[in-house]
Design a protein around this motif. Sequence first.
Motif, PDB file in Angstrom:
ATOM      1  N   ARG A  46       0.871  -1.359  -0.079  1.00 19.88           N
ATOM      2  CA  ARG A  46       0.053   0.008   0.104  1.00 19.88           C
ATOM      3  C   ARG A  46       0.678   1.330   0.186  1.00 19.88           C
ATOM      4  NH1 ARG A  46      -3.379   2.968   4.163  1.00 19.88           N
ATOM      5  NH2 ARG A  46      -5.428   3.231   2.980  1.00 19.88           N
ATOM      6  N   VAL A  47       0.959   1.938  -0.887  1.00 22.86           N
ATOM      7  CA  VAL A  47       1.805   2.489  -1.478  1.00 22.86           C
ATOM      8  C   VAL A  47       0.831   4.922  -1.280  1.00 22.86           C
ATOM      9  CG1 VAL A  47       3.523   3.842  -2.940  1.00 22.86           C
ATOM     10  CG2 VAL A  47       3.560   1.567  -2.804  1.00 22.86           C
ATOM     11  N   LEU A  48       1.730   5.200  -0.881  1.00 23.82           N
ATOM     12  CA  LEU A  48       1.049   6.801  -0.100  1.00 23.82           C
ATOM     13  C   LEU A  48       1.995   8.064  -1.583  1.00 23.82           C
ATOM     14  CD1 LEU A  48      -0.599   9.300   0.221  1.00 23.82           C
ATOM     15  CD2 LEU A  48       0.480   9.428   2.505  1.00 23.82           C
ATOM     16  N   ASP A  49       1.432   8.529  -2.545  1.00 25.74           N
ATOM     17  CA  ASP A  49       2.057   9.834  -2.817  1.00 25.74           C
ATOM     18  C   ASP A  49       1.556  11.125  -1.838  1.00 25.74           C
ATOM     19  OD1 ASP A  49       3.885  11.621  -3.976  1.00 25.74           O
ATOM     20  OD2 ASP A  49       3.243  10.916  -6.202  1.00 25.74           O
ATOM     21  N   ALA A  50       2.831  11.449  -1.157  1.00 30.96           N
ATOM     22  CA  ALA A  50       1.488  12.222  -0.067  1.00 30.96           C
ATOM     23  C   ALA A  50       1.541  13.742  -0.841  1.00 30.96           C
ATOM     24  CB  ALA A  50       2.701  13.065   1.197  1.00 30.96           C
ATOM     25  N   CYS A  51       2.619  13.650  -1.881  1.00 27.18           N
ATOM     26  CA  CYS A  51       2.172  15.093  -2.823  1.00 27.18           C
ATOM     27  C   CYS A  51       2.476  15.247  -4.061  1.00 27.18           C
ATOM     28  CB  CYS A  51       3.552  15.914  -2.230  1.00 27.18           C
ATOM     29  SG  CYS A  51       3.891  16.537  -0.540  1.00 27.18           S
ATOM     30  N   ILE A  93      -2.383   5.688  -3.881  1.00 27.98           N
ATOM     31  CA  ILE A  93      -3.818   7.129  -3.018  1.00 27.98           C
ATOM     32  C   ILE A  93      -2.240   8.197  -3.663  1.00 27.98           C
ATOM     33  CG2 ILE A  93      -4.082   8.062  -0.487  1.00 27.98           C
ATOM     34  CD1 ILE A  93      -3.147   4.167  -0.522  1.00 27.98           C
ATOM     35  N   CYS A  94      -2.758   9.216  -3.924  1.00 25.81           N
ATOM     36  CA  CYS A  94      -2.175  10.403  -4.565  1.00 25.81           C
ATOM     37  C   CYS A  94      -2.561  11.352  -3.686  1.00 25.81           C
ATOM     38  CB  CYS A  94      -2.083  10.204  -5.963  1.00 25.81           C
ATOM     39  SG  CYS A  94      -1.075   9.546  -7.293  1.00 25.81           S
ATOM     40  N   ASN A  95      -2.198  12.031  -2.992  1.00 18.96           N
ATOM     41  CA  ASN A  95      -2.395  13.238  -1.950  1.00 18.96           C
ATOM     42  C   ASN A  95      -2.060  14.586  -2.584  1.00 18.96           C
ATOM     43  OD1 ASN A  95      -4.229  14.451   0.463  1.00 18.96           O
ATOM     44  ND2 ASN A  95      -1.817  14.972   0.478  1.00 18.96           N
ATOM     45  N   ASP A  96      -2.377  15.613  -2.131  1.00 19.13           N
ATOM     46  CA  ASP A  96      -2.171  16.973  -3.278  1.00 19.13           C
ATOM     47  C   ASP A  96      -3.195  17.807  -1.967  1.00 19.13           C
ATOM     48  OD1 ASP A  96      -0.086  17.743  -5.038  1.00 19.13           O
ATOM     49  OD2 ASP A  96      -0.907  19.185  -4.224  1.00 19.13           O
ATOM     50  N   GLU A 108      -7.239  21.478  -4.930  1.00 26.55           N
ATOM     51  CA  GLU A 108      -7.884  20.585  -6.065  1.00 26.55           C
ATOM     52  C   GLU A 108      -7.512  20.926  -7.301  1.00 26.55           C
ATOM     53  OE1 GLU A 108     -11.021  18.406  -7.615  1.00 26.55           O
ATOM     54  OE2 GLU A 108     -10.233  18.959  -5.416  1.00 26.55           O
ATOM     55  N   SER A 109      -6.950  21.723  -7.717  1.00 27.16           N
ATOM     56  CA  SER A 109      -6.656  22.594  -8.869  1.00 27.16           C
ATOM     57  C   SER A 109      -5.028  21.538  -9.516  1.00 27.16           C
ATOM     58  CB  SER A 109      -6.111  24.210  -9.165  1.00 27.16           C
ATOM     59  OG  SER A 109      -5.445  24.712  -8.202  1.00 27.16           O
ATOM     60  N   ARG A 110      -4.346  21.102  -8.320  1.00 28.60           N
ATOM     61  CA  ARG A 110      -3.108  20.308  -8.445  1.00 28.60           C
ATOM     62  C   ARG A 110      -3.628  18.624  -8.831  1.00 28.60           C
ATOM     63  NH1 ARG A 110       1.454  21.773  -7.049  1.00 28.60           N
ATOM     64  NH2 ARG A 110       2.021  20.053  -6.424  1.00 28.60           N
ATOM     65  N   LEU A 111      -4.750  18.582  -8.117  1.00 27.94           N
ATOM     66  CA  LEU A 111      -5.360  17.347  -7.800  1.00 27.94           C
ATOM     67  C   LEU A 111      -5.723  16.763  -9.788  1.00 27.94           C
ATOM     68  CD1 LEU A 111      -6.742  16.208  -4.791  1.00 27.94           C
ATOM     69  CD2 LEU A 111      -4.836  14.963  -5.657  1.00 27.94           C
ATOM     70  N   ASN A 112      -6.638  17.884 -10.207  1.00 23.52           N
ATOM     71  CA  ASN A 112      -7.131  17.787 -11.361  1.00 23.52           C
ATOM     72  C   ASN A 112      -6.187  17.830 -12.060  1.00 23.52           C
ATOM     73  OD1 ASN A 112     -10.179  18.421 -10.493  1.00 23.52           O
ATOM     74  ND2 ASN A 112     -10.185  20.636 -10.805  1.00 23.52           N
ATOM     75  N   LYS A 113      -5.028  18.741 -12.118  1.00 22.50           N
ATOM     76  CA  LYS A 113      -3.817  18.070 -13.213  1.00 22.50           C
ATOM     77  C   LYS A 113      -3.381  16.871 -13.533  1.00 22.50           C
ATOM     78  CE  LYS A 113      -1.846  23.241 -13.312  1.00 22.50           C
ATOM     79  NZ  LYS A 113      -1.223  23.740 -12.543  1.00 22.50           N
ATOM     80  N   LEU A 114      -3.451  16.372 -12.226  1.00 24.53           N
ATOM     81  CA  LEU A 114      -2.914  14.702 -11.996  1.00 24.53           C
ATOM     82  C   LEU A 114      -4.056  14.076 -12.334  1.00 24.53           C
ATOM     83  CD1 LEU A 114      -1.032  12.505 -10.562  1.00 24.53           C
ATOM     84  CD2 LEU A 114      -2.269  13.588  -8.609  1.00 24.53           C
ATOM     85  N   ARG A 115      -5.181  14.344 -12.329  1.00 24.61           N
ATOM     86  CA  ARG A 115      -6.392  13.411 -13.179  1.00 24.61           C
ATOM     87  C   ARG A 115      -5.957  13.281 -14.294  1.00 24.61           C
ATOM     88  NH1 ARG A 115      -9.503  15.348  -8.834  1.00 24.61           N
ATOM     89  NH2 ARG A 115     -10.284  14.004  -7.361  1.00 24.61           N
ATOM     90  N   ILE A 144      -6.309   6.069  -5.868  1.00 23.45           N
ATOM     91  CA  ILE A 144      -7.589   6.662  -4.855  1.00 23.45           C
ATOM     92  C   ILE A 144      -6.607   7.968  -4.507  1.00 23.45           C
ATOM     93  CG2 ILE A 144      -8.331   6.910  -3.012  1.00 23.45           C
ATOM     94  CD1 ILE A 144      -8.071   3.557  -2.570  1.00 23.45           C
ATOM     95  N   PHE A 145      -7.462   8.841  -5.135  1.00 25.11           N
ATOM     96  CA  PHE A 145      -7.796  10.667  -4.426  1.00 25.11           C
ATOM     97  C   PHE A 145      -7.563  11.622  -4.333  1.00 25.11           C
ATOM     98  CE2 PHE A 145      -7.339   9.772  -9.258  1.00 25.11           C
ATOM     99  CZ  PHE A 145      -6.402  10.201  -9.906  1.00 25.11           C
TER     100      PHE A 145
END
Length: 506
Positions: free
Chosen positions: A296-301, A321-324, A327-334, A354-355
């Motif tokens: 189980r892996v987390l990308d914290a930023c 799990i991709c965390n940031d 919301e704007s940064r998460l949209n780029k990631l998506r 998972i975001f």
Amino acid sequence: MLKVRNICMLQQRWRSGGKKRWNVLQHKKNNCDRALDSFDDFYGSVYGGRWKNMRAALLTEHKYVAMVNNFGDTEQTCSMLEMDGAINIKSLIQLAQERQENDSDVNQVLGNKKRAHYDIDDKLDALLRKQQEREVAAIYPAATEEGHVQPQQLSYERSEQNAQEDQNNESSYEPSLTRALEEDVQLDASRLVDPQYGTGGLYEYMPANSIKGMEDWVAESEHYKYYQTSADFPLAIEPEQDFKYPEHLAIYTYEMGNCSEFKAPRQCLTGVLSHFLMDGASVLPPLFLQVQPGERVLDACAAPGGKSLLMLQTLHLDQLICNDVQESRLNKLRRVMQEYLFDYKQRWAGQRLIFSQSDARNLDEFGSYDKILVDVPCTTDRHVLNQQDNNIFKPTRIKERLRIPELQAGILANCLRLLKPGGSLVYSTCSLSPVQNDGVVHMALQKVFTEYGITATIKDLSQQTALLGDIYKFEQPKGLKYGQMVIPYLPANFGPMYFSKITRNT
């Protein structure tokens, strides 16, 4: 026959009365100029003569690598890149491993090599003192004039001579007042205190302790207070023994000195893009994290997503799990994931991918992750020298910039708590600053031990980085204590990228 004469164009100075004259604009500093001045002062003191070459590389377009998308036309993409002269990093690592196996002496030296204490301590102490002196001189410009002294140098000891002078002054008040009355001096009645309004205001005097207009002023030297080197917590540093390059990961680069550009990604038959372009040094933190199946892996930023995508390209991950924080940064990631992952909505979103939107300092699933990538916000040294937008050296963002190490240490300390005992994380920045690199690792290790009793082991990646010496330029080991760093270098213009691998013990 007509003769063509040379025409010489001379620049003339405009005589208009406008406020923005050419000579004013010429000397007006922008955000990139401020960043360069700060780096010249700071990094010039830290790295000495080597800073000149790093500076030239940072001001030049950086070098990319191409990561092949395993969910597209993989074989065709690899063939296209090889036809253009690109080399698979995996093959370069295999050649380096063969050289090491044929030279047992090299293995012995690398295995027994002790990490020397770095010599940056004295440089940073001297730089801090110089910065503080400069700030005091800027606030008190008359400090060097005759008859003026700096506030630190004021003496509050009263000598017998001073006491005698005060006594003489007190005895002279009464004759002076009598003489004024005799000369019929008119007093300004407007400055007399009327008893009906009380005399409390006379006893409410507050001495000046700040300069008007500088309430938001922050000392630049505050940035260096986060850098500490004395370890008052259990610290173990041991060589990383296990390293295996992922079998299905294909990353292509050009040889050192070759600055050719890669072709733009193309759309594959599966509807995804063929390859992903990223700074070559950015592949190292997720690569050294060594994710394995079932973890189980987390990308914290996580944003903008290149490092997360690389971990998925290993084909090892069951859940990421991709965390940031934004919301704007998460949209780029998506958007990145939608462009590169086949059947994104059905196979990935919400299941294996998972975001999460949260400040990484506030994540609270303690002891639940096997691996964590901690690529924290930093001064982004290359970006701030070449881009005006979103520049951390903007004057209105000085407080935010000086508090970056505090933010980084908070994120790293919390991520150490999120790890399972025996789990590992890789902390990384794209900065050359010892404060944001080794200094933050030191602070976080100290914090988790003092407050939570957590101990950790630093994994020395010297053996692994030695395999990549034909691709990257690494910082000298004596300049680092807790990690390794790719430094900008014109023939291999990657980075900067600092990374430190830490395993939680308890």
